[in-house]
Design a protein around this motif. Structure first.
Motif, PDB file in Angstrom:
ATOM      1  N   ALA A   1       0.837  -1.210   0.000  1.00 50.95           N
ATOM      2  CA  ALA A   1       0.000   0.000   0.000  1.00 50.95           C
ATOM      3  C   ALA A   1       0.869   1.256   0.000  1.00 50.95           C
ATOM      4  O   ALA A   1       0.574   2.232  -0.703  1.00 50.95           O
ATOM      5  CB  ALA A   1      -0.938   0.001   1.198  1.00 50.95           C
ATOM      6  N   TRP A   2       1.955   1.242   0.751  1.00 46.92           N
ATOM      7  CA  TRP A   2       2.853   2.398   0.798  1.00 46.92           C
ATOM      8  C   TRP A   2       3.496   2.610  -0.575  1.00 46.92           C
ATOM      9  O   TRP A   2       3.610   3.744  -1.051  1.00 46.92           O
ATOM     10  CB  TRP A   2       3.931   2.202   1.863  1.00 46.92           C
ATOM     11  N   GLU A   3       3.901   1.520  -1.211  1.00 51.53           N
ATOM     12  CA  GLU A   3       4.494   1.608  -2.555  1.00 51.53           C
ATOM     13  C   GLU A   3       3.494   2.246  -3.522  1.00 51.53           C
ATOM     14  O   GLU A   3       3.859   3.070  -4.358  1.00 51.53           O
ATOM     15  CB  GLU A   3       4.898   0.213  -3.032  1.00 51.53           C
ATOM     16  N   PHE A   4       2.226   1.878  -3.391  1.00 45.29           N
ATOM     17  CA  PHE A   4       1.178   2.465  -4.225  1.00 45.29           C
ATOM     18  C   PHE A   4       1.064   3.963  -3.958  1.00 45.29           C
ATOM     19  O   PHE A   4       0.980   4.763  -4.889  1.00 45.29           O
ATOM     20  CB  PHE A   4      -0.173   1.785  -3.950  1.00 45.29           C
ATOM     21  N   GLN A   5       1.081   4.338  -2.693  1.00 49.29           N
ATOM     22  CA  GLN A   5       0.935   5.752  -2.337  1.00 49.29           C
ATOM     23  C   GLN A   5       2.089   6.583  -2.891  1.00 49.29           C
ATOM     24  O   GLN A   5       1.892   7.695  -3.382  1.00 49.29           O
ATOM     25  CB  GLN A   5       0.857   5.917  -0.817  1.00 49.29           C
TER      26      GLN A   5
ATOM     27  N   ALA B   1       1.828   1.708 -11.077  1.00 44.65           N
ATOM     28  CA  ALA B   1       3.030   1.280 -11.805  1.00 44.65           C
ATOM     29  C   ALA B   1       4.109   0.802 -10.836  1.00 44.65           C
ATOM     30  O   ALA B   1       4.827  -0.165 -11.131  1.00 44.65           O
ATOM     31  CB  ALA B   1       3.559   2.418 -12.673  1.00 44.65           C
ATOM     32  N   ALA B   2       4.219   1.448  -9.691  1.00 46.16           N
ATOM     33  CA  ALA B   2       5.222   1.040  -8.702  1.00 46.16           C
ATOM     34  C   ALA B   2       4.883  -0.324  -8.102  1.00 46.16           C
ATOM     35  O   ALA B   2       5.770  -1.156  -7.900  1.00 46.16           O
ATOM     36  CB  ALA B   2       5.329   2.098  -7.599  1.00 46.16           C
ATOM     37  N   VAL B   3       3.600  -0.553  -7.835  1.00 43.26           N
ATOM     38  CA  VAL B   3       3.186  -1.859  -7.313  1.00 43.26           C
ATOM     39  C   VAL B   3       3.404  -2.933  -8.368  1.00 43.26           C
ATOM     40  O   VAL B   3       3.895  -4.025  -8.067  1.00 43.26           O
ATOM     41  CB  VAL B   3       1.711  -1.829  -6.835  1.00 43.26           C
TER      42      VAL B   3
ATOM     43  N   LEU C   1      -3.755   6.612  -1.205  1.00 43.99           N
ATOM     44  CA  LEU C   1      -4.177   7.301  -2.422  1.00 43.99           C
ATOM     45  C   LEU C   1      -2.948   7.684  -3.226  1.00 43.99           C
ATOM     46  O   LEU C   1      -1.917   8.056  -2.672  1.00 43.99           O
ATOM     47  CB  LEU C   1      -4.967   8.561  -2.090  1.00 43.99           C
ATOM     48  N   SER C   2      -3.095   7.596  -4.541  1.00 33.65           N
ATOM     49  CA  SER C   2      -2.034   8.026  -5.433  1.00 33.65           C
ATOM     50  C   SER C   2      -2.695   8.703  -6.628  1.00 33.65           C
ATOM     51  O   SER C   2      -3.455   8.046  -7.355  1.00 33.65           O
ATOM     52  CB  SER C   2      -1.194   6.829  -5.884  1.00 33.65           C
ATOM     53  N   PHE C   3      -2.435   9.964  -6.775  1.00 38.23           N
ATOM     54  CA  PHE C   3      -3.006  10.751  -7.859  1.00 38.23           C
ATOM     55  C   PHE C   3      -4.538  10.614  -7.893  1.00 38.23           C
ATOM     56  O   PHE C   3      -5.138  10.479  -8.949  1.00 38.23           O
ATOM     57  CB  PHE C   3      -2.394  10.356  -9.210  1.00 38.23           C
TER      58      PHE C   3
ATOM     59  N   SER D   1      -6.110  -0.810  -3.883  1.00 38.79           N
ATOM     60  CA  SER D   1      -7.040  -1.929  -3.772  1.00 38.79           C
ATOM     61  C   SER D   1      -6.275  -3.244  -3.688  1.00 38.79           C
ATOM     62  O   SER D   1      -5.742  -3.727  -4.701  1.00 38.79           O
ATOM     63  CB  SER D   1      -7.990  -1.947  -4.973  1.00 38.79           C
ATOM     64  N   MET D   2      -6.239  -3.824  -2.504  1.00 35.97           N
ATOM     65  CA  MET D   2      -5.649  -5.151  -2.351  1.00 35.97           C
ATOM     66  C   MET D   2      -6.476  -6.167  -3.128  1.00 35.97           C
ATOM     67  O   MET D   2      -5.946  -7.155  -3.631  1.00 35.97           O
ATOM     68  CB  MET D   2      -5.573  -5.546  -0.873  1.00 35.97           C
ATOM     69  N   ALA D   3      -7.778  -5.915  -3.274  1.00 34.26           N
ATOM     70  CA  ALA D   3      -8.639  -6.826  -4.035  1.00 34.26           C
ATOM     71  C   ALA D   3      -8.142  -6.982  -5.467  1.00 34.26           C
ATOM     72  O   ALA D   3      -8.220  -8.074  -6.040  1.00 34.26           O
ATOM     73  CB  ALA D   3     -10.088  -6.340  -4.012  1.00 34.26           C
ATOM     74  N   THR D   4      -7.624  -5.922  -6.045  1.00 41.14           N
ATOM     75  CA  THR D   4      -7.094  -5.979  -7.410  1.00 41.14           C
ATOM     76  C   THR D   4      -5.871  -6.893  -7.474  1.00 41.14           C
ATOM     77  O   THR D   4      -5.720  -7.696  -8.405  1.00 41.14           O
ATOM     78  CB  THR D   4      -6.743  -4.568  -7.913  1.00 41.14           C
TER      79      THR D   4
END
Length: 183
Positions: free
Chosen positions: A80-84, A89-91, A115-117, A122-125
Motif C-alpha cells: 500500500a505504501w508503494e502504491f501511495q 506502476a510502482a506496485v 491514495l495516489s493521484f 485496492s488489495m482486491a485488485t
C-alpha cells in the motif's frame, strides 16, 4: 526436535493447526524438489490463507516457510505504501517479477488506506491478479496471513475477492490466546 517445537510455541492448543501446516510443508517441499511421489506428497495446487487473532504465529510461520522454501514475502502495508508513493506502476514493478512465482503477502486487511493521484489502493485488485495467475496451468501459489476472519475479509475486499482467496488457498484458522503476551 522438542526444543524446535518449543521455539514454535507448539502445544495442545494448536496441535491440529500445526499438524496441518507440517503436512502442507512436506507436500510443498516434495513438489519443490521434484520428488515424484503419489498423493499425499504431491505439490499442493493451492496456497494458504492463515487467519486468526494477533499473536498466534501466522507471520512467524510464513516467515520461516519463506526462508525454507525461498519464497518472497511482502507485507500488505508495504505494498500500500508503494502504491501511495509511486502509484499502480510502482506496485506492478514490485510484484511483476514474481508473476510466475509463489509469493507471500502478510497482514492483508491491515494495510492503510492509500491514495495516489486521486486513485485508491485496492488489495482486491492484487488478489484478483494472483487468482488469474494461479488459474493458469501450473500457476503460482499465493500465501496470505490476516488477523481478519473471512467475514471481515469479505467486508474489506468484497465477496468476489473472498471467493477468489478461498479458491486459490487452503484456509487454516489459528486459535488461542496471544502468544506474545505469554512471554
Amino acid at each position: 526436535y522438542a526444543k524446535r517445537l518449543k521455539q514454535l510455541k507448539y502445544d495442545d492448543r494448536n496441535k491440529q493447526t500445526f499438524n496441518a501446516l507440517a503436512e502442507y510443508c512436506a507436500r510443498y517441499n516434495a513438489g519443490r524438489l521434484l520428488v515424484d511421489e503419489p498423493p499425499p506428497y504431491r505439490m499442493p495446487e493451492r496456497g494458504l490463507l492463515l487467519f486468526g487473532a494477533h499473536g498466534l504465529g501466522k507471520s512467524e510461520f510464513l516467515s520461516r516457510f519463506a526462508a525454507m522454501m525461498d519464497i518472497e514475502i511482502f507485507d500488505a502495508r508495504d505494498i500500500a505504501w508503494e502504491f501511495q508513493v509511486g502509484g499502480a506502476a510502482a506496485v506492478d514493478a514490485m510484484l511483476r517479477p514474481h508473476n510466475n512465482a509463489d509469493i507471500i503477502i502478510d497482514d492483508i486487511g491491515n494495510e492503510d488506506e492509500a491514495l495516489s493521484f486521486g486513485n485508491a489502493f485496492s488489495m482486491a485488485t492484487i488478489l484478483d491478479k494472483r487468482y488469474r495467475l494461479w488459474s493458469m496451468p501450473n500457476g503460482p501459489r499465493t500465501f496470505l496471513a490476516s488477523n481478519a476472519d473471512r467475514a471481515a475479509i469479505e467486508k474489506l475486499y468484497g465477496k468476489a475477492a473472498l471467493s477468489r482467496i478461498q479458491g486459490m488457498c487452503d484456509v487454516v484458522e489459528f486459535y488461542g490466546p496471544d502468544r506474545r503476551s505469554e512471554r
